[in-house]
Design an enzyme around this catalytic site. Structure first.
Site, PDB file in Angstrom:
ATOM      1  N   HIS A 157     -16.740  -9.344  45.764  1.00  0.00           N
ATOM      2  CA  HIS A 157     -17.878  -9.562  46.679  1.00  0.00           C
ATOM      3  C   HIS A 157     -18.246 -11.041  46.755  1.00  0.00           C
ATOM      4  O   HIS A 157     -19.390 -11.375  47.057  1.00  0.00           O
ATOM      5  CB  HIS A 157     -19.113  -8.762  46.248  1.00  0.00           C
ATOM      6  CG  HIS A 157     -18.826  -7.341  45.884  1.00  0.00           C
ATOM      7  ND1 HIS A 157     -18.948  -6.299  46.774  1.00  0.00           N
ATOM      8  CD2 HIS A 157     -18.387  -6.785  44.720  1.00  0.00           C
ATOM      9  CE1 HIS A 157     -18.615  -5.161  46.166  1.00  0.00           C
ATOM     10  NE2 HIS A 157     -18.267  -5.429  44.926  1.00  0.00           N
ATOM     11  N   SER A 278     -14.385 -37.189  60.223  1.00  0.00           N
ATOM     12  CA  SER A 278     -15.314 -36.950  61.321  1.00  0.00           C
ATOM     13  C   SER A 278     -15.577 -38.270  62.021  1.00  0.00           C
ATOM     14  O   SER A 278     -15.658 -39.316  61.383  1.00  0.00           O
ATOM     15  CB  SER A 278     -16.622 -36.382  60.782  1.00  0.00           C
ATOM     16  OG  SER A 278     -17.682 -36.620  61.691  1.00  0.00           O
ATOM     17  N   LYS A 284     -17.163 -37.408  55.668  1.00  0.00           N
ATOM     18  CA  LYS A 284     -16.491 -36.124  55.807  1.00  0.00           C
ATOM     19  C   LYS A 284     -14.992 -36.165  55.554  1.00  0.00           C
ATOM     20  O   LYS A 284     -14.295 -37.103  55.934  1.00  0.00           O
ATOM     21  CB  LYS A 284     -16.703 -35.580  57.226  1.00  0.00           C
ATOM     22  CG  LYS A 284     -18.133 -35.190  57.504  1.00  0.00           C
ATOM     23  CD  LYS A 284     -18.443 -33.817  56.970  1.00  0.00           C
ATOM     24  CE  LYS A 284     -18.166 -32.792  58.040  1.00  0.00           C
ATOM     25  NZ  LYS A 284     -18.523 -31.454  57.582  1.00  0.00           N
ATOM     26  N   GLU A 291      -8.330 -24.428  58.343  1.00  0.00           N
ATOM     27  CA  GLU A 291      -9.076 -23.699  59.375  1.00  0.00           C
ATOM     28  C   GLU A 291      -8.159 -23.214  60.491  1.00  0.00           C
ATOM     29  O   GLU A 291      -8.296 -22.103  61.001  1.00  0.00           O
ATOM     30  CB  GLU A 291     -10.168 -24.602  59.965  1.00  0.00           C
ATOM     31  CG  GLU A 291     -11.244 -24.991  58.967  1.00  0.00           C
ATOM     32  CD  GLU A 291     -12.133 -26.087  59.520  1.00  0.00           C
ATOM     33  OE1 GLU A 291     -11.837 -27.271  59.269  1.00  0.00           O
ATOM     34  OE2 GLU A 291     -13.107 -25.764  60.218  1.00  0.00           O
TER      35      GLU A 291
END
Ligand code: ARG
Length: 459
Positions: A157, A278, A284, A291
């Protein structure tokens, strides 16, 4: 003017819209090499069986080789008026060698031709997936071997469950990708029957030798039913089914890498080579490759679904609907190979943040099960009672804002009188993972044994 290949009964050529919806050359030119290989095998067989003269077969062979090099050198002019790769090649052959070109299509149809070309193309992709998966598994094995005894939290979980080892987590993916590998291999065995010689749908009256063409093209045998041979796209669906499951596994792993590389987790550092920055936030470092891999499953599964729906309800044998098979498979294959390569690169480059993993491994009462197991073993409590006592101790620790090993012996004994000092031995994470020696468990010795087993398998 009407099409040279089939225009005998036509007085007028197709409308521009007809040509636009009908032409597949824009994408099926990717099967040029397969088409030429199929035609060479067919021509050689026609000569061997006396259906073609040797000199015609030789002219065809040379013409086809010329066309192959024209295509490879980017000199070939593809024409939408000629619809597809099959007729583009044949028309060019006519330009090059004249009359014998028209004899190549004896005992053959575009229906068995396209099924053969496409199978050869998909078979190459099964082999590419095989290699891609082996490379990924090797990268995972290196990670697992290096970190066979690095502790980290295991989750259920996404809540801390029990400590595991980095190696064990990596090896879980080795098992998944190993099953993917076997699915691709299994599909390859089943699909390796040659459609060539099925002709349009019914076979042919020419004395062709289907064993000869099957063998020349690396198939195990000719497909046994001509109707099935030209109608079957199972092989493409099996490829995409296996690709979908593989992409799903890649997606799960990618999701973990996204979570693990976040500032909140800091379980792994991804390399600069597989991250991006970024344009506005200078700090970043984004896990874009992970992704995108996570997203590929949507696209690949979509392609699989699209072809399933194209095929459902099609009567035997060939219908033009089936021309819609290729773009889906091409796209699924391209993206699967890219995702595999990107994941392999990321895994090879990434660094496990060992100290952060270890710190996280011990937090969240991760050794509560070890405590309960001790109560079963030493004072011999039934597991359910041990579970209850441990739960009470967890609540006590939580209330005090400390971890289980921070409770005093007196506090523990206030919950269960038979607890002794020994209990503290089982509350450490190293002890926890070392004790899980059951087959397939997370103990470093088990992980190392599995790494060795996989190295043997990949030899
Ligand atoms: N371009 C076609 C395809 O991809 C080739 C087969 C055409 N056969 C036919 N009978 N029109 O399916």
């Amino acid at each position: 003017t009407s099409n040279k290949m089939w225009g005998g009964r036509f007085a007028a050529g197709p409308d521009a819209i007809m040509e636009a919806i009908n032409a597949s050359i824009g994408f099926d030119k990717r099967m040029a090499a397969q088409d030429i290989a199929g035609s060479r095998a067919h021509a050689a067989m026609l000569a061997a069986t006396g259906i073609l003269t040797d000199s015609d077969a030789e002219a065809i062979r040379e013409g086809l080789l010329t066309i192959l090099s024209e295509i490879e050198e980017g000199k070939f002019e593809f024409s939408a008026a000629l619809e597809d790769i099959h007729m583009n090649v044949e028309a060019r052959l006519k330009d090059l060698i004249g009359e014998p070109a028209g004899r190549l299509h004896t005992g053959r149809s575009r229906n068995d031709q396209v099924a053969t070309d496409f199978k050869l193309w998909v078979r190459d992709q099964l082999d590419a997936a095989d290699e891609g998966l082996q490379a990924l598994i090797r990268a995972l094995l290196s990670q697992a071997e290096a970190g066979a005894d690095w502790v980290m939290p295991g989750f259920t979980h996404l809540q801390t469950a029990q400590p595991v080892t980095w190696g064990h987590h990596m090896m879980a993916y080795v098992e998944m990708f190993g099953r993917d590998l076997s699915r691709f291999r299994d599909a390859r065995k089943r699909m390796n029957e040659c459609p060539l010689g099925a002709a349009a749908l019914a076979g042919t009256s020419f004395p062709i030798d289907r064993d000869m063409t099957a063998e020349a093209l690396g198939f195990d045998r000719p497909a046994a039913n001509s109707l099935d041979a030209v109608s079957d796209r199972d092989f493409a669906l099996e490829f995409m089914g296996a690709a979908s499951i593989c992409a799903m596994h890649l997606s799960r792993f990618a999701e973990e890498l996204v979570i693990w590389s976040s500032a909140q987790f800091r379980f792994v550092a991804l390399s600069d080579r597989f991250s991006t920055g970024s344009s506005i936030m200078p700090q970043k470092k984004n896990p874009d490759a992970a992704e995108l891999i996570r997203a590929k499953v949507g696209r690949i599964f979509g392609a699989n679904t699209a072809l399933m729906i194209v095929m459902k309800g099609l009567p035997l044998a060939y219908s033009k609907d089936m021309q819609e098979d290729k773009e889906q498979v091409f796209d699924a294959a391209d993206n699967l190979m890219l995702a595999l390569a990107a994941m392999t690169g990321m895994v090879g480059d990434m660094t496990a943040e060992r100290e952060n993993l270890a710190a996280a491994a011990g937090s969240g009462f991760s050794t509560a099960t070890d405590l309960a197991d001790w109560l079963v073993r030493v004072p011999n409590l039934p597991f359910r009672d041990a579970h209850h006592v441990t739960g009470t101790l967890v609540a006590m620790a939580e209330k005090q804002g400390c971890d289980l090993p921070d409770l005093t012996l007196e506090q523990m004994q206030s919950v269960h009188a038979e607890i002794t000092q020994d209990i503290f031995d089982v509350l450490g994470v190293d002890n926890s993972v070392n004790s899980r020696m059951s087959y397939g468990g997370t103990a470093p010795a088990q992980v190392r044994a599995q790494v060795e087993r996989w190295k043997e398998i990949l030899k």
